[in-house]
Write an enzyme that holds these catalytic residues in place. Structure first.
Site, PDB file in Angstrom:
ATOM      1  N   GLU A   1       1.640  -0.547  -4.978  1.00 18.19           N
ATOM      2  CA  GLU A   1       0.753   0.569  -5.324  1.00 18.19           C
ATOM      3  C   GLU A   1       1.664   1.789  -5.414  1.00 18.19           C
ATOM      4  O   GLU A   1       1.925   2.473  -4.425  1.00 18.19           O
ATOM      5  CB  GLU A   1      -0.317   0.770  -4.240  1.00 18.19           C
TER       6      GLU A   1
ATOM      7  N   ASP B   1       0.835  -1.205   0.000  1.00 17.07           N
ATOM      8  CA  ASP B   1       0.000   0.000   0.000  1.00 17.07           C
ATOM      9  C   ASP B   1       0.872   1.258   0.000  1.00 17.07           C
ATOM     10  O   ASP B   1       1.874   1.328   0.724  1.00 17.07           O
ATOM     11  CB  ASP B   1      -0.870  -0.037   1.268  1.00 17.07           C
TER      12      ASP B   1
HETATM   13  C1  NOJ Z   1      -4.595   2.867  -0.814  1.00 17.60           C
HETATM   14  C2  NOJ Z   1      -5.740   1.950  -0.536  1.00 17.60           C
HETATM   15  O1  NOJ Z   1      -6.043   1.234  -1.703  1.00 17.60           O
HETATM   16  C3  NOJ Z   1      -6.875   2.820  -0.055  1.00 17.60           C
HETATM   17  O2  NOJ Z   1      -8.094   2.125   0.013  1.00 17.60           O
HETATM   18  C4  NOJ Z   1      -6.492   3.396   1.277  1.00 17.60           C
HETATM   19  O3  NOJ Z   1      -7.488   4.295   1.722  1.00 17.60           O
HETATM   20  C5  NOJ Z   1      -5.163   4.153   1.186  1.00 17.60           C
HETATM   21  N1  NOJ Z   1      -4.165   3.462   0.422  1.00 17.60           N
HETATM   22  C6  NOJ Z   1      -4.594   4.369   2.558  1.00 17.60           C
HETATM   23  O4  NOJ Z   1      -4.143   3.161   3.099  1.00 17.60           O
END
Ligand code: NOJ
Length: 545
Positions: free
Chosen positions: A278, A219
């Site tokens: 991500e 993440d």
């Molecule tokens: C990316 C995640 O996919 C999202 O759902 C989340 O709110 C943020 N990162 C913070 O962790």
């Protein structure tokens, strides 16, 4: 040696180079215990459905213990299972069932921030300014004069809206610390400049890898290290400026060392564990995270955000290809996830949006590189306009967009006893089941799995067909790990991505039928009206010669 030659010498295909992974958002997938929230029991019961699609594995968004402020992205225990979702025994059973069905299992790791309920953050609050405990996070003294509510240490804005700082101890006249949270105040950011944080996360990775988990989605992977000294950001707008790298905040060189260490750790296991990031940055910056000794995959975010625009697709496609040639890893494709508007709606909604979403999915699965499908994408689900009173997304609550519309529980059955079969308890009338945690809209049942399984023209049937053909093309070496993706537009609106000298993908993105270059059509998103011509909003895979 030129970068292109380097790529050509890449080793033989690894499983993840051709993989298609199905993203499961557990709270909206299937509810095993009837409390209205999807869970591990529900997911385990429905694993055969996922396997029947022909995907290679699943990525599960967080189910670890969490106050659920950000639906699990506020983790209070990285190595547990939240009772809302089940137990560790249930997770172990899920993992073993998935493996028995030939599905790999990827989990989400959230290393940028934790929950404010995490014991280490609680210890930091209790220990006070200047303590070793506070050094695990970004506690910084703010203004001395608190009469005006105080002035935080810098001008960073949270991704969810509002400032990225909160007072550690709002009532205290002596504790002048503020802590940093790139997301909500309930999600304090870890201080990765403190080596103890890295050691802590090594333990988290080992815990799940030792269990046999096949990989991790990381993440906000580019944000772990903040700019040294936490300087003001010149773009008053905020901390994360969409796709642009913001060197005053994140995308720091030091973060790459983390991924080199994690890759080494991932390769201590057999089979090697997968890291997918991500990395929400423009292609050239994002590709640096997939250099040979870092993560194997990073989502092509520039692509995820595109509308129905051939010029934009071609430009971004070629940018991604240039980055691939430089750094050696193919893009990881996705059209949807739990944070963005469903593609049917993004591409115009209604019948046209549905056609385009099918075409885009066919195109995506024919591109070189791994791909991810988000649950419900195979059903062609549109974005839901969730009633205001039912919205729970913290981003919405802080003034940002609402992401709940992509998170509505799946329709399994056409008949709406309570939740279109989302609650498995519906089939066991002895159990009193609750309404789903987000309401399903009128007409949701028309997208039901059970209907689509009977319909050879359904989006579901199309995905299964595309995946079957994709496997065959890999097996027959029509698709190879070193394929590129050169993009161009013909006749003003026919988008073409040449995957190799033998194979290309074409998408008709205009309003008139367009003539296809010569070749045999292997797959089309909608029936072909006339040989050699493609109707608007259709896409094909074509084999030359
Ligand atoms: C990316 C995640 O996919 C999202 O759902 C989340 O709110 C943020 N990162 C913070 O962790």
């Amino acid at each position: 040696m030129s970068p292109v030659e380097e790529t050509a010498l890449a080793p033989a295909a690894e499983w993840w180079q051709s993989a298609v992974i199905y993203q499961v958002y557990p709270r909206s997938f299937a509810d095993g215990d009837g409390d209205g929230v999807g869970d591990l029991a529900g997911l385990t019961a429905r694993l055969p459905y996922i396997a029947s699609l022909g995907v290679d594995g699943i990525w599960m968004t967080p189910f670890q213990p969490s106050p659920q402020v950000d639906q699990g992205y506020d983790v209070s225990d990285y190595c547990g299972v939240d009772p809302l979702f089940g137990t560790m025994e249930q997770f172990d059973a899920l993992l073993s069932d998935a493996h028995a069905l030939g599905l790999r299992v990827l989990l989400d790791v959230v290393p940028n921030h934790c929950s404010s309920e995490h014991p280490l953050f609680q210890a930091a609050l209790a220990a006070g300014p200047g303590s070793a405990e506070r050094d695990m996070f970004h506690f910084v003294e703010g203004s001395v004069d608190m009469s005006d509510g105080g002035v935080p240490p810098n001008n960073w804005q949270s991704v969810f809206g509002g400032r990225a700082w909160s007072r550690a101890n709002p009532g205290s006249p002596t504790d002048k610390d503020w802590y940093l949270h790139l997301f909500s105040p309930e999600q304090p950011d870890w201080n990765w400049r403190n080596p103890a944080v890295g050691e802590y996360f090594d333990g988290v990775l080992r815990f799940w890898f030792d269990k046999g988990v096949d990989g991790l989605r990381i993440d906000v992977a580019h944000a772990l290290f903040k700019a040294d000294g936490l300087p003001d950001s010149p773009s008053a707008g905020g901390v994360v400026d969409g796709l642009r790298s913001n060197p005053q905040v994140s995308d720091q060189e030091e973060v790459h060392e983390v991924y080199r260490r994690w890759r080494t750790l991932a390769e201590k296991y057999e089979p090697h564990r997968l890291l997918v990031g991500e990395v929400n940055l423009e292609p050239a910056r994002a590709a640096r995270y997939t250099r040979a000794d870092e993560m194997q995959q990073a989502f092509a975010f520039a692509f995820v955000k595109l509308g129905w625009d051939p010029a934009a697709w071609a430009a971004v496609g070629n940018e991604l290809e240039a980055a691939r040639q430089l750094h050696g890893a193919t893009p990881t494709w996705a059209l949807e996830n739990h944070d963005i508007v469903r593609s049917v709606t993004r591409f115009g909604g209604g019948e046209v949006g549905a056609l385009r979403a099918r075409a885009a999915m066919v195109a995506l699965l024919g591109l070189p590189g791994p791909a991810y499908l988000y649950q419900g994408q195979e059903l062609g689900l549109p974005e839901v306009d969730v009633p205001l009173e039912s919205r729970v997304d913290p981003m919405w609550a802080r003034g940002g967009v609402c992401r709940d519309g992509a998170r509505v529980p799946l329709p399994w059955t056409a008949h709406d006893a309570l939740s279109h079969g989302f609650s498995l308890a519906e089939a066991a009338p002895a159990v009193q089941a609750s309404e789903p945690w987000l309401p399903q809209p009128e007409g949701w049942g028309t997208h039901a799995v059970e209907l689509q399984q009977q319909d050879p023209e359904s989006p579901l049937a199309l995905v299964a067909k595309a995946l079957e053909l994709r496997r065959l093309l890999w097996k027959n070496e029509v698709f190879g790990p070193n394929d590129g993706g050169t993009w161009r537009i013909e006749d003003g609106s026919l988008l073409i991505c040449e995957r190799s000298t033998d194979f290309f993908v074409a998408v008709a993105m205009g309003t008139e039928p367009v003539q296809l270059p010569a070749g045999s059509v292997l797959l089309s998103a909608a029936p072909l009206a006339e040989d050699g011509w493609l109707q608007p909003n259709n896409a094909v895979w074509v084999l030359r010669g």
